[in-house]
Scaffold this motif. Structure first.
Motif, mmCIF file in Angstrom:
data_model
loop_
_atom_site.group_PDB
_atom_site.id
_atom_site.type_symbol
_atom_site.label_atom_id
_atom_site.label_comp_id
_atom_site.label_asym_id
_atom_site.label_seq_id
_atom_site.Cartn_x
_atom_site.Cartn_y
_atom_site.Cartn_z
ATOM 1 N N ALA A 29 0.817 -1.213 0.000
ATOM 2 C CA ALA A 29 0.000 0.000 0.000
ATOM 3 C C ALA A 29 0.854 1.268 0.000
ATOM 4 O O ALA A 29 0.329 2.360 -0.148
ATOM 5 C CB ALA A 29 -0.943 0.000 1.203
ATOM 6 N N GLY A 30 2.164 1.101 0.195
ATOM 7 C CA GLY A 30 3.054 2.259 0.106
ATOM 8 C C GLY A 30 3.640 2.743 1.412
ATOM 9 O O GLY A 30 4.186 3.848 1.471
ATOM 10 N N ALA A 31 3.548 1.947 2.465
ATOM 11 C CA ALA A 31 4.178 2.347 3.735
ATOM 12 C C ALA A 31 5.687 2.470 3.514
ATOM 13 O O ALA A 31 6.263 1.732 2.700
ATOM 14 C CB ALA A 31 3.874 1.324 4.825
ATOM 15 N N PRO A 32 6.337 3.388 4.218
ATOM 16 C CA PRO A 32 7.776 3.582 4.022
ATOM 17 C C PRO A 32 8.590 2.333 4.381
ATOM 18 O O PRO A 32 8.232 1.590 5.292
ATOM 19 C CB PRO A 32 8.131 4.731 4.957
ATOM 20 N N HIS A 33 9.679 2.150 3.651
ATOM 21 C CA HIS A 33 10.537 0.976 3.852
ATOM 22 C C HIS A 33 10.974 0.829 5.306
ATOM 23 O O HIS A 33 10.926 -0.255 5.870
ATOM 24 C CB HIS A 33 11.759 1.063 2.931
ATOM 25 N N LYS A 34 11.376 1.934 5.915
ATOM 26 C CA LYS A 34 11.822 1.881 7.311
ATOM 27 C C LYS A 34 10.672 1.447 8.224
ATOM 28 O O LYS A 34 10.868 0.698 9.172
ATOM 29 C CB LYS A 34 12.360 3.236 7.755
ATOM 30 N N VAL A 101 -0.026 -7.926 15.734
ATOM 31 C CA VAL A 101 -0.235 -7.483 14.355
ATOM 32 C C VAL A 101 -0.532 -5.987 14.316
ATOM 33 O O VAL A 101 0.000 -5.256 13.469
ATOM 34 C CB VAL A 101 -1.354 -8.301 13.669
ATOM 35 N N LEU A 102 -1.335 -5.495 15.246
ATOM 36 C CA LEU A 102 -1.651 -4.068 15.253
ATOM 37 C C LEU A 102 -0.433 -3.212 15.573
ATOM 38 O O LEU A 102 -0.280 -2.116 15.015
ATOM 39 C CB LEU A 102 -2.810 -3.780 16.213
ATOM 40 N N VAL A 103 0.448 -3.691 16.435
ATOM 41 C CA VAL A 103 1.696 -2.963 16.699
ATOM 42 C C VAL A 103 2.545 -2.921 15.431
ATOM 43 O O VAL A 103 3.127 -1.891 15.086
ATOM 44 C CB VAL A 103 2.473 -3.590 17.877
ATOM 45 N N ALA A 104 2.605 -4.041 14.718
ATOM 46 C CA ALA A 104 3.368 -4.083 13.461
ATOM 47 C C ALA A 104 2.777 -3.122 12.432
ATOM 48 O O ALA A 104 3.521 -2.404 11.747
ATOM 49 C CB ALA A 104 3.403 -5.502 12.913
ATOM 50 N N VAL A 105 1.465 -3.076 12.321
ATOM 51 C CA VAL A 105 0.799 -2.165 11.387
ATOM 52 C C VAL A 105 1.059 -0.723 11.790
ATOM 53 O O VAL A 105 1.381 0.130 10.953
ATOM 54 C CB VAL A 105 -0.714 -2.474 11.317
ATOM 55 N N GLU A 106 0.944 -0.440 13.084
ATOM 56 C CA GLU A 106 1.212 0.919 13.562
ATOM 57 C C GLU A 106 2.663 1.310 13.294
ATOM 58 O O GLU A 106 2.938 2.426 12.861
ATOM 59 C CB GLU A 106 0.903 1.027 15.054
ATOM 60 N N ALA A 107 3.584 0.394 13.529
ATOM 61 C CA ALA A 107 4.998 0.678 13.270
ATOM 62 C C ALA A 107 5.214 1.001 11.794
ATOM 63 O O ALA A 107 6.005 1.886 11.455
ATOM 64 C CB ALA A 107 5.867 -0.508 13.691
ATOM 65 N N ALA A 108 4.509 0.303 10.938
ATOM 66 C CA ALA A 108 4.652 0.531 9.498
ATOM 67 C C ALA A 108 4.099 1.887 9.074
ATOM 68 O O ALA A 108 4.566 2.467 8.102
ATOM 69 C CB ALA A 108 3.961 -0.578 8.721
ATOM 70 N N THR A 109 3.133 2.410 9.806
ATOM 71 C CA THR A 109 2.513 3.680 9.416
ATOM 72 C C THR A 109 3.152 4.896 10.068
ATOM 73 O O THR A 109 2.968 6.009 9.595
ATOM 74 C CB THR A 109 1.012 3.696 9.770
ATOM 75 N N GLN A 110 3.885 4.732 11.131
ATOM 76 C CA GLN A 110 4.360 5.865 11.916
ATOM 77 C C GLN A 110 5.506 6.652 11.298
ATOM 78 O O GLN A 110 5.745 7.769 11.685
ATOM 79 C CB GLN A 110 4.778 5.400 13.318
ATOM 80 N N GLY A 112 6.018 7.633 8.135
ATOM 81 C CA GLY A 112 5.760 8.468 6.969
ATOM 82 C C GLY A 112 5.743 9.937 7.358
ATOM 83 O O GLY A 112 5.314 10.311 8.438
ATOM 84 N N LYS A 113 6.231 10.778 6.477
ATOM 85 C CA LYS A 113 6.222 12.221 6.745
ATOM 86 C C LYS A 113 4.790 12.724 6.677
ATOM 87 O O LYS A 113 4.087 12.505 5.704
ATOM 88 C CB LYS A 113 7.097 12.943 5.731
ATOM 89 N N GLY A 114 4.348 13.383 7.735
ATOM 90 C CA GLY A 114 3.002 13.921 7.762
ATOM 91 C C GLY A 114 1.929 12.881 7.981
ATOM 92 O O GLY A 114 0.771 13.116 7.697
ATOM 93 N N GLY A 115 2.275 11.718 8.470
ATOM 94 C CA GLY A 115 1.300 10.665 8.722
ATOM 95 C C GLY A 115 1.160 9.748 7.528
ATOM 96 O O GLY A 115 1.733 9.991 6.469
ATOM 97 N N PRO A 116 0.399 8.686 7.693
ATOM 98 C CA PRO A 116 0.269 7.705 6.613
ATOM 99 C C PRO A 116 -0.509 8.271 5.425
ATOM 100 O O PRO A 116 -1.389 9.114 5.590
ATOM 101 C CB PRO A 116 -0.478 6.549 7.264
ATOM 102 N N SER A 117 -0.185 7.773 4.249
ATOM 103 C CA SER A 117 -0.930 8.155 3.052
ATOM 104 C C SER A 117 -2.341 7.578 3.155
ATOM 105 O O SER A 117 -2.586 6.654 3.939
ATOM 106 C CB SER A 117 -0.236 7.619 1.806
#
Length: 134
Positions: A29-34, A101-110, A112-117
């Motif tokens: 979906a485009g979450a940042p690599h980091k 799983v929710l922690v992993a999802v949150e980590a993946a979204t945190q 991004g510059k200006g929040g998740p797309s």
């Protein structure tokens, strides 16, 4: 006192496919690599039965496809199946799995510059809905 919990090979595969599928969906979906890296670290940092299953070296994660839709067709039902399986047999581990799983999802979204797309935020909602569908 320790309680031994035994899952079948298929159960283990379902849990791993679901958890790593969620992180893969966030990447697609485009979450940042980091962020994806941090999501994977969150999965391998889990404790309890879920931690043992997710940390095991295995080649039984079945995620194939050339599109986000094909990946979602595998990962989202696996999330629901994992929650059903754990909810029926080991309710405490179902909560552990969902939280992991929710922690992993949150980590993946945190990260991004200006929040998740919008696409990343929508995928996070779909993952949460799949977890809660059980």
């Amino acid at each position: 006192m320790s309680i031994t919990i035994t899952l079948t090979d298929q159960d283990n595969s379902t849990l791993r496919t679901a958890a790593y599928g969620a992180v893969s969906l966030m990447a697609a979906a485009g979450a940042p690599h980091k962020g994806i890296t941090h999501g994977c670290i969150a999965l391998t940092s889990a404790t309890g039965l879920v931690g043992h299953v997710l940390a095991a070296k295995s080649k039984d994660i079945h995620l194939h496809g050339k599109s986000v839709a094909e990946l979602a067709d595998q990962a989202l039902p696996a999330l629901t199946a994992a929650m059903s399986l754990l909810g029926e047999q080991y309710p405490g581990e179902a909560d552990n799995f969902r939280g992991t799983v929710l922690v992993a999802v949150e980590a993946a979204t945190q990260l991004g510059k200006g929040g998740p797309s919008p696409a990343v935020a929508a995928m996070a909602r779909k993952i949460t809905a799949a977890l809660d569908a059980a």
